[in-house]
Design a protein around this motif. Structure first.
Motif, PDB file in Angstrom:
ATOM      1  N   ASP A  35      22.305 -54.918  43.948  1.00  0.00           N
ATOM      2  CA  ASP A  35      22.934 -55.710  44.788  1.00  0.00           C
ATOM      3  C   ASP A  35      24.030 -56.688  44.071  1.00  0.00           C
ATOM      4  OD1 ASP A  35      23.530 -58.325  46.039  1.00  0.00           O
ATOM      5  OD2 ASP A  35      21.380 -59.027  45.898  1.00  0.00           O
ATOM      6  N   ASN A  72      25.567 -59.239  44.215  1.00  0.00           N
ATOM      7  CA  ASN A  72      25.336 -60.603  43.748  1.00  0.00           C
ATOM      8  C   ASN A  72      24.753 -60.761  42.290  1.00  0.00           C
ATOM      9  OD1 ASN A  72      26.203 -61.830  46.170  1.00  0.00           O
ATOM     10  ND2 ASN A  72      24.493 -61.129  47.248  1.00  0.00           N
ATOM     11  N   LEU A  73      24.033 -59.697  41.983  1.00  0.00           N
ATOM     12  CA  LEU A  73      23.472 -59.938  40.790  1.00  0.00           C
ATOM     13  C   LEU A  73      24.751 -59.649  39.602  1.00  0.00           C
ATOM     14  CD1 LEU A  73      20.539 -57.389  40.896  1.00  0.00           C
ATOM     15  CD2 LEU A  73      20.601 -59.704  41.122  1.00  0.00           C
ATOM     16  N   LEU A 110      27.330 -61.503  39.851  1.00  0.00           N
ATOM     17  CA  LEU A 110      27.777 -62.806  39.452  1.00  0.00           C
ATOM     18  C   LEU A 110      26.982 -63.498  38.672  1.00  0.00           C
ATOM     19  CD1 LEU A 110      28.754 -63.812  43.173  1.00  0.00           C
ATOM     20  CD2 LEU A 110      30.241 -63.326  41.442  1.00  0.00           C
ATOM     21  N   THR A 111      25.464 -63.236  39.000  1.00  0.00           N
ATOM     22  CA  THR A 111      24.483 -63.903  37.887  1.00  0.00           C
ATOM     23  C   THR A 111      24.806 -63.471  36.390  1.00  0.00           C
ATOM     24  OG1 THR A 111      22.870 -63.925  39.781  1.00  0.00           O
ATOM     25  CG2 THR A 111      21.947 -64.060  37.467  1.00  0.00           C
ATOM     26  N   LEU A 160      25.821 -71.342  39.455  1.00  0.00           N
ATOM     27  CA  LEU A 160      25.663 -70.760  40.403  1.00  0.00           C
ATOM     28  C   LEU A 160      25.093 -71.573  41.652  1.00  0.00           C
ATOM     29  CD1 LEU A 160      23.950 -67.444  38.834  1.00  0.00           C
ATOM     30  CD2 LEU A 160      26.373 -67.683  39.647  1.00  0.00           C
ATOM     31  N   GLN A 167      16.481 -62.813  38.758  1.00  0.00           N
ATOM     32  CA  GLN A 167      17.686 -62.046  38.985  1.00  0.00           C
ATOM     33  C   GLN A 167      17.945 -61.197  37.535  1.00  0.00           C
ATOM     34  OE1 GLN A 167      20.992 -63.816  40.620  1.00  0.00           O
ATOM     35  NE2 GLN A 167      19.960 -64.376  42.565  1.00  0.00           N
ATOM     36  N   LEU A 224      35.190 -58.579  38.868  1.00  0.00           N
ATOM     37  CA  LEU A 224      34.972 -59.776  39.722  1.00  0.00           C
ATOM     38  C   LEU A 224      36.405 -60.337  40.143  1.00  0.00           C
ATOM     39  CD1 LEU A 224      31.785 -61.234  37.810  1.00  0.00           C
ATOM     40  CD2 LEU A 224      32.009 -60.082  39.898  1.00  0.00           C
ATOM     41  N   GLU A 242      37.530 -60.754  44.114  1.00  0.00           N
ATOM     42  CA  GLU A 242      37.839 -62.120  44.487  1.00  0.00           C
ATOM     43  C   GLU A 242      39.410 -61.767  44.811  1.00  0.00           C
ATOM     44  OE1 GLU A 242      37.691 -66.083  45.301  1.00  0.00           O
ATOM     45  OE2 GLU A 242      36.121 -64.793  44.341  1.00  0.00           O
TER      46      GLU A 242
END
Length: 298
Positions: free
Chosen positions: A8, A10-11, A13-14, A31, A41, A78, A82
């Motif tokens: 995922d 999104n992980l 970003l974590t 976050l 996560q 990232l 963006e």
């Protein structure tokens, strides 16, 4: 790609927040998530990378060697994501250094470029334009692979599956030199068939066109004495001889000079000139701006 399917995104970003904060609570605040969610996560990240990534330390969490090695490329990825997700910037013709590739027959180049280019050069001074010979059989492929941005064809020749817009309706006129001894008045069909014609054959060597088909339906033929591959050579040849030609009216609109034109005594169908482009360029701001400039000029 298989690794991406398993993870995922999104992980990431974590992971980035954890590597910056080195504290689950502060990473969760960055976050806008709960601390338990970030802990879950982190467990998924450890499983995905087969590495602890962050370990408890006296002043927070300590990144492992693998985590430290991931940090720089993670930041770069990232940042690129963006950039990809940024809203599309409006096209500024005054500063854009853009190149456009167009494909058209030479008569169409004349009909489109002459009225369009002055304003385009004034509004987009840093742009460049290349014009290629239009090959109808290859147009769809050239537009799909990006070799051509815009194509110009008779509507009936436009390949299916392309975006298109009709630019203008065109018809053929009979042209010859102004003091041509047989063209001092509109010719009748007998006089028309007795004239010596130039024919434009884009593929070279052709001595027939739809005019000859129309004449044959009337039981008549004409005299074709010269075949050339381009339209723009025809007017000077007409001015220097007693030959005549059937030419698109827009080709002669501002360049009659020593020539005069008549409506031919045989019925010929009009045709519509279309601008065609590929779906992938339909929403591009620069491409849309160019299409609008062409429509405005015509």
């Amino acid at each position: 790609m298989n690794n991406l399917r398993k993870l995922d995104l999104n992980l990431l970003l974590t992971l980035n927040a954890l590597l910056i904060e080195r504290n689950v609570t502060r990473a969760a605040a960055r976050l806008h998530l709960s601390q338990p969610s970030v802990s879950v996560q982190l467990g998924k990240l450890r499983a995905a990378f087969d590495d602890p990534l962050l370990l408890p330390g006296p002043r927070g969490m300590l990144p492992t060697a693998r985590a430290l090695a991931l940090f720089a490329p993670l930041q770069a990825v990232l940042a690129q994501l963006e950039q990809v997700l940024q809203p599309e910037q409006p096209f500024d013709p005054a500063t854009a250094q853009v190149r456009w590739n167009l494909a058209a027959a030479d008569a169409t180049e004349y009909a489109i470029l002459v009225p369009m280019l002055p304003a385009l050069r004034a509004q987009a001074p840093l742009s460049r334009m290349a014009v290629f010979e239009a090959v109808p059989a290859r147009m769809a492929q050239d537009l799909e692979n990006g070799q051509v941005d815009l194509g110009f064809l008779a509507q009936e020749e436009a390949p299916p599956g392309l975006r298109h817009r009709t630019l203008f309706k065109e018809h053929y006129v009979l042209a010859g030199r102004r003091d041509h001894p047989q063209l001092q008045a509109p010719p009748d069909l007998d006089q028309f068939c007795a004239l010596e014609f130039i024919v434009v054959s884009p593929n070279g060597g052709g001595f027939r066109s739809n005019v000859d088909t129309a004449l044959e339906l009337l039981g008549r033929t004409r005299k074709v004495v010269l075949s050339v591959p381009h339209f723009l050579i025809v007017p000077p040849l007409l001015a220097a001889s007693d030959m005549v030609a059937l030419l698109p009216s827009r080709l002669l609109k501002n360049a009659l000079g020593d020539l005069r034109t008549w409506e031919p005594p045989v019925s010929l169908p009009d045709y519509e000139m279309a601008m065609v482009w590929h779906e992938r360029m339909h929403l591009d701001p620069a491409h849309r701006w160019l299409r609008e400039r062409i429509m405005t000029a015509l």
